[in-house]
Motif scaffolding. Structure first.
Motif, PDB file in Angstrom:
ATOM      1  N   ASP A  16       0.806  -1.224   0.000  1.00 62.10           N
ATOM      2  CA  ASP A  16       0.000   0.000   0.000  1.00 62.10           C
ATOM      3  C   ASP A  16       0.841   1.276   0.000  1.00 62.10           C
ATOM      4  O   ASP A  16       0.631   2.174   0.833  1.00 62.10           O
ATOM      5  N   TYR A  47      -4.536  -9.389   7.340  1.00 62.45           N
ATOM      6  CA  TYR A  47      -3.697  -8.181   7.337  1.00 62.45           C
ATOM      7  C   TYR A  47      -3.628  -7.638   8.768  1.00 62.45           C
ATOM      8  O   TYR A  47      -4.480  -6.875   9.194  1.00 62.45           O
ATOM      9  N   MET A  49      -1.384  -5.771  10.502  1.00 68.05           N
ATOM     10  CA  MET A  49      -0.300  -4.806  10.703  1.00 68.05           C
ATOM     11  C   MET A  49      -0.390  -4.057  12.030  1.00 68.05           C
ATOM     12  O   MET A  49      -1.478  -3.723  12.493  1.00 68.05           O
ATOM     13  N   TRP A  84      -3.838  -0.331   8.724  1.00 73.17           N
ATOM     14  CA  TRP A  84      -3.763  -0.588   7.288  1.00 73.17           C
ATOM     15  C   TRP A  84      -3.157   0.595   6.529  1.00 73.17           C
ATOM     16  O   TRP A  84      -2.406   1.384   7.086  1.00 73.17           O
ATOM     17  N   ALA A  85      -3.510   0.720   5.247  1.00 72.64           N
ATOM     18  CA  ALA A  85      -2.803   1.617   4.313  1.00 72.64           C
ATOM     19  C   ALA A  85      -2.789   3.090   4.741  1.00 72.64           C
ATOM     20  O   ALA A  85      -3.847   3.714   4.835  1.00 72.64           O
ATOM     21  N   ILE A 135     -11.449   2.841   5.507  1.00 72.45           N
ATOM     22  CA  ILE A 135      -9.990   2.649   5.400  1.00 72.45           C
ATOM     23  C   ILE A 135      -9.372   3.508   4.289  1.00 72.45           C
ATOM     24  O   ILE A 135     -10.052   4.240   3.597  1.00 72.45           O
ATOM     25  N   ASP A 136      -8.075   3.358   4.130  1.00 74.71           N
ATOM     26  CA  ASP A 136      -7.306   3.829   2.962  1.00 74.71           C
ATOM     27  C   ASP A 136      -7.364   5.337   2.719  1.00 74.71           C
ATOM     28  O   ASP A 136      -7.739   5.792   1.623  1.00 74.71           O
ATOM     29  N   GLU A 223     -11.332   0.001  -3.391  1.00 73.54           N
ATOM     30  CA  GLU A 223     -10.517   0.523  -2.282  1.00 73.54           C
ATOM     31  C   GLU A 223      -9.295   1.239  -2.846  1.00 73.54           C
ATOM     32  O   GLU A 223      -9.094   1.307  -4.068  1.00 73.54           O
ATOM     33  N   THR A 272      -4.658  -8.311  -3.509  1.00 72.48           N
ATOM     34  CA  THR A 272      -4.840  -6.852  -3.441  1.00 72.48           C
ATOM     35  C   THR A 272      -3.946  -6.144  -4.452  1.00 72.48           C
ATOM     36  O   THR A 272      -2.888  -6.642  -4.848  1.00 72.48           O
ATOM     37  N   HIS A 274      -2.764  -1.911  -4.860  1.00 80.93           N
ATOM     38  CA  HIS A 274      -2.888  -0.619  -4.170  1.00 80.93           C
ATOM     39  C   HIS A 274      -1.675   0.212  -4.572  1.00 80.93           C
ATOM     40  O   HIS A 274      -0.564  -0.291  -4.595  1.00 80.93           O
ATOM     41  N   HIS A 289       2.277  -2.570  -5.134  1.00 83.19           N
ATOM     42  CA  HIS A 289       2.837  -3.749  -4.472  1.00 83.19           C
ATOM     43  C   HIS A 289       2.401  -5.008  -5.199  1.00 83.19           C
ATOM     44  O   HIS A 289       1.442  -4.997  -5.973  1.00 83.19           O
ATOM     45  N   ARG A 301       3.454  -8.872   1.242  1.00 82.48           N
ATOM     46  CA  ARG A 301       3.572  -8.123  -0.012  1.00 82.48           C
ATOM     47  C   ARG A 301       4.874  -7.328  -0.053  1.00 82.48           C
ATOM     48  O   ARG A 301       5.575  -7.201   0.957  1.00 82.48           O
TER      49      ARG A 301
HETATM   50  O1  FUB Z   1      -3.196  -3.612   3.446  1.00 87.42           O
HETATM   51  C1  FUB Z   1      -4.493  -3.851   3.944  1.00 87.42           C
HETATM   52  C2  FUB Z   1      -5.522  -3.521   2.916  1.00 87.42           C
HETATM   53  O2  FUB Z   1      -5.281  -4.296   1.757  1.00 87.42           O
HETATM   54  C3  FUB Z   1      -5.485  -2.095   2.417  1.00 87.42           C
HETATM   55  O3  FUB Z   1      -6.035  -1.175   3.297  1.00 87.42           O
HETATM   56  C4  FUB Z   1      -6.185  -2.270   1.131  1.00 87.42           C
HETATM   57  O4  FUB Z   1      -6.088  -1.182   0.264  1.00 87.42           O
HETATM   58  C5  FUB Z   1      -5.533  -3.526   0.598  1.00 87.42           C
HETATM   59  O5  FUB Z   1      -4.315  -3.259  -0.036  1.00 87.42           O
END
Ligand code: FUB
Length: 323
Positions: A16, A47, A49, A84-85, A135-136, A223, A272, A274, A289, A301
């Motif tokens: 991302d 995911y 993170m 996330w991103a 998100i994002d 997204e 994904t 992004h 990615h 990723r």
């Molecule tokens: O990395 C987690 C999620 O996966 C992101 O928020 C989305 O855009 C997708 O890449």
């Protein structure tokens, strides 16, 4: 030696990437994927993170520097999991990191943290951005000094669950000929930590001026929004999720309506996709990615970049990532 289309770093998994030019260097704000052996699912539970490492390139040929942990989940009081991103912006001597994460109720919200250096560290606000969800985040610094934030993601990103104006985990997912759900848009306040305007959905129209339909999965928003300006126009680009394309749409205004223009990138290895788009010394670059580094494990990723070719009328040449 060009490092185009190769993993920018391989000591950690990254995804991302939001790229910006600050102080003459390219700074990349990625997610930091954590390896584990759990299952993938449609909610994106894989995911997991917990922190952000900021990367930088002195120029596209220079080695990539990992500046270490710039913000960790344990330092953000409102977050429960899944940072996330992210994206970043600069205003009046301060750098701002925008990030999504689940709050203590498991609802995705947007947070903001501030710092004096583009690589951090960043000090988070105690609470999420009031009125934020999903998100994002991606922030555009417009030429007139205004800042706009674009955000939202379907499925695990929970955007559908807000159609009534409040959170409903059982909300219907639009399908078929129903209008697709667009990304969210708001202007940021002077303090960069609040919305100045009520967030609204952006409209993306087809060639006949009709809103894209939910069943049009090759073109509808899923997204990962990004905004770049070219020739005075606004270009919204995003992932189509289920069909794995990066595509773009154009408008005369930052808040649309946007008209679908075409495909930026064909699918990469992994579910994904992004990206971000940045201009550096007169050339345009796509940061993105894939899962090449892990041989296709969706949540491991690696960030890459490649040059992007934009025609004078704004048309973007479609990239085939492995040609
Ligand atoms: O990395 C987690 C999620 O996966 C992101 O928020 C989305 O855009 C997708 O890449």
């Amino acid at each position: 030696m060009s490092q185009e289309r190769k993993p920018l770093v391989s000591h950690i998994f990254t995804a991302d990437p939001s790229a910006h030019v600050f102080n003459g260097k390219i700074y990349i704000y990625p997610s930091h994927d954590i390896p584990h052996d759990g299952e993938d699912n449609d909610d994106g539970d894989e995911y997991r993170m917990e922190d952000y490492h900021i990367l930088s390139l002195d120029n596209p040929d220079a080695p990539c520097v990992d500046h270490g942990c710039a913000l960790h989940m344990k330092d953000v009081p409102w977050v429960s999991k899944q940072m996330w991103a992210p994206d970043a912006a600069y205003k009046d001597g301060k750098y701002y990191l925008y990030f999504p994460a689940r709050d203590k109720d498991g609802i995705f919200r947007l947070g903001v943290a501030a710092g004096d250096d583009p690589a951090g560290p960043f000090v988070p606000e105690a609470d999420c951005i009031p009125g934020s969800y999903s998100i994002d985040p991606a922030v555009l610094a417009d030429d007139d000094g205004k800042f706009y934030i674009y955000y939202g993601g379907l499925w695990g990103g929970q955007l559908e669950m807000w159609q009534s104006g409040s959170f409903n985990p059982d909300e219907h997912r639009p399908e078929g000929d129903e209008p697709a759900i667009g990304p969210m848009f708001a202007e940021l306040d002077d303090d960069m930590k609040h919305f100045r305007t009520e967030p609204k959905h952006l409209q993306i129209l087809d060639e006949n001026g009709e809103p894209l339909k939910a069943g049009d999965e090759d073109r509808r928003y899923f997204e990962g929004p990004w905004m770049h300006k070219f020739g005075g126009k606004y270009y919204l680009s995003y992932s189509t999720g289920t069909t794995h394309y990066l595509v773009y749409a154009e408008s005369d205004r930052p808040d649309g309506p946007f008209t679908y223009r075409g495909r930026i990138m064909e699918p990469v290895i992994g579910w994904t996709t992004h990206h971000s788009i940045v201009e550096y010394k007169g050339k345009w670059y796509l940061f993105y990615h894939d899962c090449e580094l892990s041989n296709g494990i969706n949540h491991r990723r690696c960030v890459k970049f490649t040059e992007l070719h934009i025609a004078p009328d704004g048309t973007i040449e479609t990239i085939r990532p492995y040609d």
